[in-house]
Design an enzyme around this catalytic site. Sequence first.
Site, short mmCIF file in Angstrom:
data_model
loop_
_atom_site.label_atom_id
_atom_site.label_comp_id
_atom_site.label_asym_id
_atom_site.label_seq_id
_atom_site.Cartn_x
_atom_site.Cartn_y
_atom_site.Cartn_z
N GLY A 180 43.87 41.08 42.29
CA GLY A 180 43.58 41.97 43.50
C GLY A 180 42.90 42.97 43.40
O GLY A 180 41.96 43.36 44.22
N ASP A 181 43.21 43.71 42.31
CA ASP A 181 42.34 44.81 41.64
C ASP A 181 40.81 44.42 41.25
O ASP A 181 39.94 45.02 41.65
CB ASP A 181 43.01 45.49 40.83
CG ASP A 181 44.27 46.23 40.80
OD1 ASP A 181 44.08 47.41 41.64
OD2 ASP A 181 45.18 45.89 40.44
N THR A 182 40.78 43.52 40.80
CA THR A 182 39.71 42.90 40.24
C THR A 182 38.63 42.37 41.35
O THR A 182 37.69 42.59 41.40
CB THR A 182 39.52 41.71 39.25
OG1 THR A 182 40.55 42.19 38.06
CG2 THR A 182 38.24 41.35 38.71
N ALA A 185 37.26 45.48 42.97
CA ALA A 185 36.31 46.23 42.17
C ALA A 185 34.90 45.29 42.21
O ALA A 185 33.86 45.84 42.43
CB ALA A 185 36.56 45.84 40.65
#
Length: 409
Positions: A180-182, A185
């Site tokens: 999710g973070d990647t 980003a």
Amino acid sequence: MTSASSAAATAAPPAGALHGVRVVEMGQLIAGPFCGKTLGEFGADVVKIETPGAGDPLRNWRMLQDGTSVWWQVQSRNKRSIAVDLRSAEGQDIARTLIAEADVLVENFRPGTLEGWGMSPEALHAINPGLVMLRISGYGQTGPYRDLPGFGVIGEAMGGLRHLTGEPGRVPVRVGVSIGDTLAALHGTIGVLTALYHRKVNGGRGQVIDVALHEAVFNVMESLIPEYSAFGAVRDAAGSALPGIAPSNAYPCTDGWVLVAGNGDSIFRRLMETIGRADLATAPDLQSNAGRVARVDELDAAIGAWTQGRPMAEVLAVLGAAKVPAGKVYTAKDIHEDPHYRARDMILQQTTRDGHVLDVPGIVPKLSATPGSVRSAAPHLGGDTDAVLRDAGLTDDQIAQLRQKGIVA
């Protein structure tokens, strides 16, 4: 920095497509810093603002070598670290000084944090009209959930991904990495590059890029919502299978599992001939995907019956010769030892600031004329404070006074 190949080890790294772009990174952990990492790999000058004494928590996540995470060594390469207390007025002034000369600001604080420091988009654009400002948060800068705390795992759940991971009827599972973070980003990086292009060719103004974690996940969820809208269908977890596409699954071998994707019409026929099932290869109702989906259990059983008595190496060799897409499930050890990764410089050697030599992931995507590169190792906390502040016009006496007050470190 050296690559696994001798040529890369001796050649100076290229300047990069983003050479001359100045980035101030105010995020921490994964989403914001992964964007900064990507921009830095393609030549941007990334100045990372960290909290004095503690720094980015990622420095201490997972496995540590001499007190520093090896994850940090990848996430923060090509960056310079300046330790500034952003809770103080003087620290905020330093940040504004750096932002005034920057092309890009990356932050992943909870919405309202920058506004509380007097650094709203309006205030920052007043001192730097061309600033491209990337804001990554759990739920975005607007909407009824904007003030709720949100991490990548929550974004994966709200974005619909967690519902589809795992085996049918069992607890939803994590993908295994901070996807999710990647994804947030990467969407942020696309936004930054798009906004920089727009600024260059259409008028010189900067803009705000608003990325919500759950929206980045939702954006890659394929036909999830159209299928619900058209048919009321709710896609559920399907384990290793590819729902609605057949055959495509994981099949047992004597020494592990192999993935086989035989879902193209001609590929399917070659696959069935290869496993000795000419009857299935020529069946009229199996010549299109719709017919194969209707008999997917039968097809999976036929493929599994063929693979289960053979070692993976044999299965992969036979299917490769038949031009049927197939592959093993790689571990870190498999990746590290695979010659294809090495041949494409996807495993690089990187020397840390403490002198350790690490094998680390290479750079994606690969540009022919201005490829990405690793120009410097991940910094020590505040290791570039003096140099960055001198570049910003501060004298050594001013820097010493700020350090004495604990504003910088």
